[in-house]
Write an enzyme that holds these catalytic residues in place. Sequence first.
Site, PDB file in Angstrom:
ATOM      1  N   ASP A 289       0.860  -1.175   0.000  1.00  0.00           N
ATOM      2  CA  ASP A 289       0.000   0.000   0.000  1.00  0.00           C
ATOM      3  C   ASP A 289       0.899   1.228   0.000  1.00  0.00           C
ATOM      4  OD1 ASP A 289      -3.258   0.493   1.513  1.00  0.00           O
ATOM      5  OD2 ASP A 289      -2.110   1.749   0.143  1.00  0.00           O
TER       6      ASP A 289
HETATM    7  C1  GLC Z   1      -4.333   4.260  -0.167  1.00  0.00           C
HETATM    8  C2  GLC Z   1      -5.248   3.086   0.142  1.00  0.00           C
HETATM    9  C3  GLC Z   1      -5.314   2.060  -0.940  1.00  0.00           C
HETATM   10  C4  GLC Z   1      -5.153   2.716  -2.300  1.00  0.00           C
HETATM   11  C5  GLC Z   1      -3.737   3.268  -2.355  1.00  0.00           C
HETATM   12  C6  GLC Z   1      -3.466   3.988  -3.692  1.00  0.00           C
HETATM   13  O1  GLC Z   1      -3.614   4.651   0.949  1.00  0.00           O
HETATM   14  O2  GLC Z   1      -5.029   2.411   1.363  1.00  0.00           O
HETATM   15  O3  GLC Z   1      -6.579   1.385  -0.816  1.00  0.00           O
HETATM   16  O4  GLC Z   1      -5.347   1.765  -3.346  1.00  0.00           O
HETATM   17  O5  GLC Z   1      -3.451   4.154  -1.282  1.00  0.00           O
HETATM   18  O6  GLC Z   1      -4.253   5.146  -3.777  1.00  0.00           O
END
Ligand code: GLC
Length: 733
Positions: A289
């Site tokens: 993430d």
């Molecule tokens: C965010 C979220 C995730 C998302 C990623 C990219 O922090 O936790 O669900 O896909 O970043 O935006």
Amino acid sequence: MKLTQEQKAFVEDLLSRMTLDEKIGQMNQESPSIVGGFDVPFSELIEMMTDGRISQEEFGRIMSTAKQDFHEDDIRAGLVGSQMVNDPRQNNALQKIAVEESRLGIPLIIGFDVIHGFRSVFPIAIGEACSFDDALFEETAHMAAAESRAHGINWNFAPMIDAARDSRWGRVSEGPGEDPLLGSRFARAKIRGLQNDRSSALNYVAACTKHYVAYGACESGRDYNTTSMSVSNLYNVYLPAFRAAMEEGAATVMAAFNDLNGVPCTVNRWLLRDILKKEFGLDGFVVSDANAIRECVIHGIAEDDADAGVQAALAGMDMDMGTHIYKDCLKAAVEQGTVPMAVIDEAVRRILSVKVWLGLFENPYVPEELIEAYEKGLPAEHVALCRKAAEESVVLLKNEGNLLPIKRGQKISLVGKLAGDANEVCGAWAMAWKPEDCVSIQKGLEAAGAEVKYYPCGGPEGEIDFSEVDRAARDCDVIVAVVGETCAMSGEASSKADISLPGGQRAMLQALLASGKPVVTVLMNGRPLALGWEAENLPVILEAWHLGIRMGDAVASVLLGDVNPSGKLSSSFPSVTGQCPVYYNHPSTGRPGSKSKFTSRYLDAPWDSLFPFGHGLSYTTFAYDNLVVTENPDALEISVSLKNTGGREGTEVVQLYMQDVSASLVRPVKELKDYQRVTLAPGEEKTVSFTLPKAAMGFYDNAGQYRLENGLFRIFAGGSSRDCLMQEIRLAF
Ligand code: GLC
């Protein structure tokens, strides 16, 4: 996600020609960074604005002057494997650099958060899951895939399939609710819809099931918080949807921010390698993430960035989202021997396999004519599907006196800021909708020919104008009060310690009730709310979530009776926040909650949910009868009679539950095992049948082993987890 032998050979050949820098480049995901005054990742700039380090005005000023750096030089040098951009022409330009200017011409995989639609936004997942309509789940995902590809996005960071039982957590809005079976069926359908139409490279994307794993169990519902649980709980509640997604061939997985039992998922070898890749068979790759590898230092599991990067790579994390740690640190780690080249090769092989499977080497670009088509407007069938999904996601929680449906000709006072604000219909994680596509409840009612007058009065934020409330209550036959949450009150980093109606909305409802006029309450919200007072005092409550671009049409259709609501709750609602987490599939305990004092209950609140999982009313009524359970060698054959005992056609979600009454581990008092949507004309009766394989009646123990144990079972069938017929049967497997 399966490759042909020829595709596998292509991957191996390409891998063999790559330098270490180019290999690590594939493991590096970039997102545009803002340059000119602020050189931070775009997501960080958003955070700075969100947490008040810079004002909205300052943010706007930066954005107006700032240029976005898309890291073109790094792409040209083969040091970027993925980008996160949603503009089609920008994506074509970046692909052109990767394909035509880098040494090996490896295209980018371009990911974006398309959680519940791209520009055609359908209901937030917790709402869509209330339809219990697998075909719909798949259809909407397929639409999202086509719109993504038309904008140069070939990787959706979806579906989010985190089981969640604590509605204080803002991200309950993004997932399919509290139940592992509904979550698994939702996951399968979404993977099919996103990935399976390979009739054209423009019809499918790589899915990214997230967040692996147990993110929804964050302690006290506080986002990013620690999670801890038994192995059996992990396997029985939080892993099933991911197992299902892997069986359906999901191409990628995103690891969750949280630690699980002390080890952050990002560096958790047991989760990533032993369970996800070996036991569940992930063919594609795992991405972290955003910033999560760096956060392992803050978690306290890594000394510094380099240590975090090494731990993540060794644990099976294939791609680094946004920290540059792989790009900056992995080469030295390989040269020092702390990370074997085989680990790098495995990660790159997985990433290249997904790119080949996506057809990116043959079709890296979006055709200009497709880009122009969307600039002219949305496909009519996409708009129609958004409306259908919205209509099926509405849940009628209460309809005392059958105030609903409202008859056309009745004078409606429509109250509440949310009712008139089309910017609030799409909910969290919808970034590409256009105002001209969005319909507010006010506009929906007007378009449907209702006699409606709109009084904002107040909403989730700010003051309530009680003089306007008085005016609204005066000149009407019925009041429709729309209350709930803004989009910003749910989604990521939106946990709440109090999930009753925010602001002065309860006082507004009290004032409306005091007028003596009939009040119909419509909820626009991203999570189950604590509605004890509302359920006690309001005659009608319609749960409408954030339904997407056609919310207004859908709510108007239901309010006016053109559509008979059929939704059933995908998550339990509490009376008060203090009950959270509250869910239907809980163990009995030795003293199940009851009126007597020495049982599992509260002194100051009910012990059970206010509205249970699976609950939802209709404008007609249904009766269940004659539940029959027969055993055959491999399965139970279950049938139940369903009759439409009301005056209009309706669709009922017939739910099948079971209970393993006595086992080597305590089991939930009910577990959903199947469901069917059944449409009946008035007076029509039908025998609804289910086949429950005996192999599906087991559970995982604390060694992660699946167990089928002889003994007494209860089989339930009904219209909610609380209202069921029941039969007992003793089984020996
Ligand atoms: C965010 C979220 C995730 C998302 C990623 C990219 O922090 O936790 O669900 O896909 O970043 O935006």
